[in-house]
Motif scaffolding. Structure first.
Motif, mmCIF file in Angstrom:
data_model
loop_
_atom_site.group_PDB
_atom_site.id
_atom_site.type_symbol
_atom_site.label_atom_id
_atom_site.label_comp_id
_atom_site.label_asym_id
_atom_site.label_seq_id
_atom_site.Cartn_x
_atom_site.Cartn_y
_atom_site.Cartn_z
ATOM 1 N N CYS A 1 0.773 -1.521 -0.225
ATOM 2 C CA CYS A 1 0.107 0.024 -0.113
ATOM 3 C C CYS A 1 0.868 1.393 0.014
ATOM 4 O O CYS A 1 1.871 1.501 0.435
ATOM 5 C CB CYS A 1 -1.188 0.078 1.050
ATOM 6 N N TRP A 2 0.322 2.172 -0.195
ATOM 7 C CA TRP A 2 0.881 4.127 -0.642
ATOM 8 C C TRP A 2 0.276 4.448 -0.549
ATOM 9 O O TRP A 2 -1.561 3.827 -0.583
ATOM 10 C CB TRP A 2 2.318 3.555 -1.326
ATOM 11 N N ALA A 3 -0.086 5.868 -0.944
ATOM 12 C CA ALA A 3 -1.020 6.789 -1.338
ATOM 13 C C ALA A 3 -0.593 7.882 -2.022
ATOM 14 O O ALA A 3 0.989 7.880 -2.102
ATOM 15 C CB ALA A 3 -1.120 7.364 -0.232
ATOM 16 N N GLY A 4 -0.841 8.227 -2.975
ATOM 17 C CA GLY A 4 -0.945 9.124 -4.572
ATOM 18 C C GLY A 4 0.476 8.487 -5.414
ATOM 19 O O GLY A 4 1.031 9.372 -5.962
ATOM 20 N N GLY A 5 0.965 7.463 -5.677
ATOM 21 C CA GLY A 5 1.920 6.994 -6.727
ATOM 22 C C GLY A 5 2.189 4.734 -5.738
ATOM 23 O O GLY A 5 1.993 4.719 -4.440
ATOM 24 N N TYR A 6 1.946 5.021 -6.772
ATOM 25 C CA TYR A 6 2.962 3.207 -7.304
ATOM 26 C C TYR A 6 3.814 3.059 -5.614
ATOM 27 O O TYR A 6 5.220 3.670 -5.712
ATOM 28 C CB TYR A 6 3.226 2.790 -7.722
ATOM 29 N N GLY B 1 8.236 -0.138 8.803
ATOM 30 C CA GLY B 1 7.216 1.236 8.690
ATOM 31 C C GLY B 1 7.162 1.454 7.135
ATOM 32 O O GLY B 1 6.693 0.953 6.686
ATOM 33 N N HIS B 2 7.190 3.454 7.408
ATOM 34 C CA HIS B 2 7.474 3.508 6.002
ATOM 35 C C HIS B 2 6.147 3.826 5.489
ATOM 36 O O HIS B 2 5.311 4.671 4.603
ATOM 37 C CB HIS B 2 8.361 3.211 5.023
ATOM 38 N N THR B 3 5.564 2.727 4.819
ATOM 39 C CA THR B 3 3.636 2.628 4.637
ATOM 40 C C THR B 3 3.192 2.601 5.693
ATOM 41 O O THR B 3 3.422 2.440 7.170
ATOM 42 C CB THR B 3 3.727 1.680 3.992
ATOM 43 N N ASN C 1 -4.126 4.797 1.962
ATOM 44 C CA ASN C 1 -5.444 4.239 1.733
ATOM 45 C C ASN C 1 -5.266 3.891 0.081
ATOM 46 O O ASN C 1 -6.593 3.838 0.036
ATOM 47 C CB ASN C 1 -6.386 6.197 1.841
ATOM 48 N N HIS C 2 -4.032 3.397 -0.400
ATOM 49 C CA HIS C 2 -4.465 2.615 -1.579
ATOM 50 C C HIS C 2 -3.519 1.668 -1.164
ATOM 51 O O HIS C 2 -2.040 1.474 -1.117
ATOM 52 C CB HIS C 2 -4.533 3.165 -2.961
ATOM 53 N N LYS C 3 -4.355 0.196 -2.222
ATOM 54 C CA LYS C 3 -3.662 -1.076 -2.339
ATOM 55 C C LYS C 3 -2.867 -1.226 -3.564
ATOM 56 O O LYS C 3 -4.017 -1.136 -4.830
ATOM 57 C CB LYS C 3 -4.150 -1.945 -1.881
ATOM 58 N N TYR C 4 -1.799 -1.272 -3.908
ATOM 59 C CA TYR C 4 -1.572 -0.689 -5.633
ATOM 60 C C TYR C 4 -0.572 -2.832 -5.902
ATOM 61 O O TYR C 4 -0.482 -2.521 -6.662
ATOM 62 C CB TYR C 4 0.022 -0.130 -5.252
ATOM 63 N N ASP D 1 -5.552 6.536 -8.126
ATOM 64 C CA ASP D 1 -4.500 5.935 -6.922
ATOM 65 C C ASP D 1 -5.214 6.679 -5.855
ATOM 66 O O ASP D 1 -5.236 7.120 -5.060
ATOM 67 C CB ASP D 1 -3.549 7.112 -7.286
ATOM 68 N N ALA D 2 -6.287 6.442 -6.527
ATOM 69 C CA ALA D 2 -8.025 6.536 -5.785
ATOM 70 C C ALA D 2 -7.792 6.105 -4.673
ATOM 71 O O ALA D 2 -7.412 5.038 -4.279
ATOM 72 C CB ALA D 2 -9.138 6.845 -6.327
ATOM 73 N N ALA D 3 -8.625 6.569 -2.977
ATOM 74 C CA ALA D 3 -8.974 5.764 -2.011
ATOM 75 C C ALA D 3 -9.701 4.763 -2.002
ATOM 76 O O ALA D 3 -10.378 4.317 -2.604
ATOM 77 C CB ALA D 3 -9.038 6.687 -1.073
#
Length: 648
Positions: free
Chosen positions: A506-511, A537-539, A575-578, A596-598
């Motif tokens: 996961c991340w937010a706004g990009g892979y 951590g990091h994510t 907020n997103h699983k890539y 990139d949507a939640a």
């Protein structure tokens, strides 16, 4: 009599009004003054000026480095405007004319430097000449040792993107010969920082102190427009701060209240920071009453008092006495020698939202861990000194006065120090006392507690287009190989901690899918020696992968270790699983790499982990904290049995 009563009531009302005007300033007044200090620090953080007039083209020919290359059809591109094309590159070009002054400093005859930052690696060309290649995301070159106003340089930057987005993150022009200004700036900002924290942490701040702080901060900020005035402005600000300085030396106020570090069977370190230097002693004993030992220390603001000669596995009471003022009693317990039981907490990415971090810490304190380990990003920017207290040590005070804590350094701790290749973090060395007996440094280290070996790593010290790494042959890699092999022979349980995760979904706004180099170079050692749990951590979420044996070193498939991401300590949540890794079980909703949507995943929550070991059994739970601070129950739990490592 009635008239007397009326007059008494009127007098009482008048006294209440006067008392209200004489009362300590409201929290909003203190915050307003602290905000002014923040503006001053931001304005004076460096003496450079942004270079913003750039043109860009994706995968332009390498002739784009040449000064007479025709870029008339290129797109104007702003700093921090990303482009998404993995495993490719983009060219940035600008024509830079040396100004007469740079933020008020005359440029003639001075050294002129250009610093750039890209995602992920880059090359810098000046008038067609290659001046630097860098794999770390920041580079810098000297344009000239003797600048001439009006001279022109054609700058071309090749930004090489490995993963996620590519971008030009910053481009800054700076002049040399500013040592006096730097010294004035550093002294002034340190003084303002201490004064601001003093007012914020003083239970009864004087209104005069708050007003003086606000005025001094505005004076400091105004100097940013004309830097040659900075030394004089620093003197004016110090004069304005006189009421605060007098109050600081009159009474000890903790910027960072006492916190415990580096516990062993026979010793422990008690650290704290006050606004001004104070001498005194640490008083300690097995009970609050009766005879106590005293460890005296010289006058200093930041203290690390090491107590030795204690009994293993024993509870003690202690308090810090500063300038004759007795602090409250706290307790600690020394580490056991061997033993079968340990109870520890793990959390991470607690930066940037101190109130939320404090809510997580309060819940963590209620489960009474023996020790606690943070997996990094305890501050938003390591170069902002007040964040080490405000983001980490102050919210942690509810736990750290009685529970020893440790940190696996994150990328944000390294941020803000400038230079093309930052590999040191001075506040990290100042504010923590990590065990160094085995590694010789506080960035990667190990220690034993009960039946477990705790190994902390630092993947931030080397990196490249494919992510952070601990490269084979480096001192850290060779140390880790020896340390994890020894742990397999000597410890019942092995736990590894590092900020960046080998596997992430996961991340937010990009892979983002974790760190390639850690998967290729560190995971094989983790799996070979059968580590039990790897924490990262990091994510900013919770992710978990239980064992999926067997691990195949030839293909990198499978995993004997449990891989945990615990990044819900206070920073804004992802907020997103890539991506979908076979080594990971949670989050268990579908991945969508093209958006990139939640999404609706339930693992983007503030939380901490608790590990309870009793002999050969381990019980793991994840505790969720709502944004309002209320406890939300257990998100995940599992049990493990100690591994048989004979034959390794």
């Amino acid at each position: 009599m009635r008239s007397v009563r009326i007059h008494l009531v009127a007098l009482a009302a008048t006294l209440l009004i006067v008392a209200a005007h004489a009362s300590p300033p409201a929290a909003a007044d203190v915050e307003q003054a602290r905000a002014a200090v923040g503006r001053a620090a931001a304005a004076l953080r460096d003496f450079s000026a942004d270079v913003t007039d750039w043109k860009f083209r994706l995968e332009a020919p390498d002739e784009a480095r040449l000064p007479d290359f025709d870029d008339s059809g290129w797109k104007p591109m702003a700093i921090r405007e990303p482009w998404r094309n993995e495993n490719t590159y983009g060219w940035y070009r600008t024509r830079l004319t040396v100004p007469q002054t740079l933020r008020g400093i005359p440029t003639r005859g001075r050294q002129l430097r250009l610093a750039v930052g890209v995602d992920d690696a880059g090359e810098i060309y000046v008038n067609g000449e290659l001046r630097q290649k860098f794999e770390w995301d920041s580079g810098g070159v000297v344009l000239t040792e003797s600048a001439q106003p009006g001279a022109t340089y054609v700058i071309a930057v090749k930004a090489i993107n490995g993963v996620d987005d590519g971008e030009l993150r910053h481009a800054r022009l700076a002049v040399g010969g500013t040592e006096e200004l730097t010294s004035s700036r550093d002294a002034l900002l340190d003084l303002l920082r201490r004064a601001a924290l003093f007012c914020a942490h003083d239970p009864s701040p004087d209104p005069k102190c708050v007003a003086a702080l606000n005025g001094a901060a505005e004076t400091a900020a105004s100097a940013a427009a004309n830097l040659p005035d900075l030394p004089a402005a620093a003197q004016r600000a110090e004069t304005q701060l006189r009421p605060v300085l007098d109050a600081m030396t009159a009474k000890p106020v903790f910027l960072a209240p006492p916190y415990l570090q580096n516990v062993t069977p026979k010793g422990i370190t008690v650290m704290w920071e006050t606004a001004a230097p104070f001498g005194g002693y640490v008083e300690y004993g097995e009970t609050m009453y009766g005879n106590h030992d005293r460890l005296r220390f010289a006058s200093a603001a930041l203290q690390a008092a090491r107590i030795e000669g204690l009994r293993a596995g024993t509870a003690y009471m202690y308090r810090v006495v500063l300038g004759g003022v007795e602090g409250p009693w706290h307790s600690f317990k020394t580490a056991p020698v061997g033993g079968d039981a340990v109870r520890f907490a793990v959390w991470g990415d607690s930066r940037s939202d101190p109130p939320m971090h404090e809510r997580v810490v309060l819940e963590m304190g209620r489960v009474s861990p023996d020790i606690a380990i943070n997996v990094g990003d305890v501050v938003g920017s390591g170069g902002n000194l007040n964040e080490w207290v405000e983001h980490h040590l102050w919210p942690l005070r509810h736990l750290s006065a009685s529970v020893p804590t440790y940190v696996a350094i994150g990328n944000h701790e390294y941020g803000g120090f400038g230079g093309p290749d930052p590999r040191a973090c001075p506040p990290f060395e100042r504010y923590f006392d990590h065990p160094t007996a085995r590694s010789g440094n506080e960035y990667w280290y190990s220690f034993d507690y009960g039946p477990a070996r705790f190994i902390i790593l630092d993947p931030n010290k080397a990196g490249g287009p494919r992510g952070e790494r601990i490269p084979p042959g480096s001192p850290q890699y060779e140390w880790f190989a020896r340390e994890v092999a020894a742990a397999a022979r000597e410890a019942k349980w092995i736990f590894v901690f590092m900020h960046q995760p080998p596997y992430s979904e996961c991340w937010a706004g990009g892979y983002y899918d974790g760190e390639f180099h850690l998967r290729e170079e560190i995971v094989p050692l983790i799996e070979k020696y059968k580590a039990d749990i790897v924490f990262a951590g990091h994510t900013h979420d919770y992710e978990r992968g239980l064992p999926h044996p067997p691990y195949d070193p030839a293909t990198g498939s499978g995993n004997e270790a449990v891989y945990i991401i615990t990044g819900g300590g206070g920073a804004s949540l992802d907020n997103h699983k890539y991506h979908e890794w076979p080594q990971m079980d949670l989050p268990d909703h579908p991945a969508n790499p093209s958006s990139d949507a939640a999404d609706e995943g339930r693992y983007y929550q503030y939380h901490f982990c608790l590990v309870e070991i009793d002999g050969d059994r381990l019980h793991f739970t994840v505790h969720v904290v709502n944004p309002d601070g209320s406890y939300a129950g257990i998100l995940d739990q599992f049990d493990l049995t100690a591994k048989d490592r004979r034959g390794l």
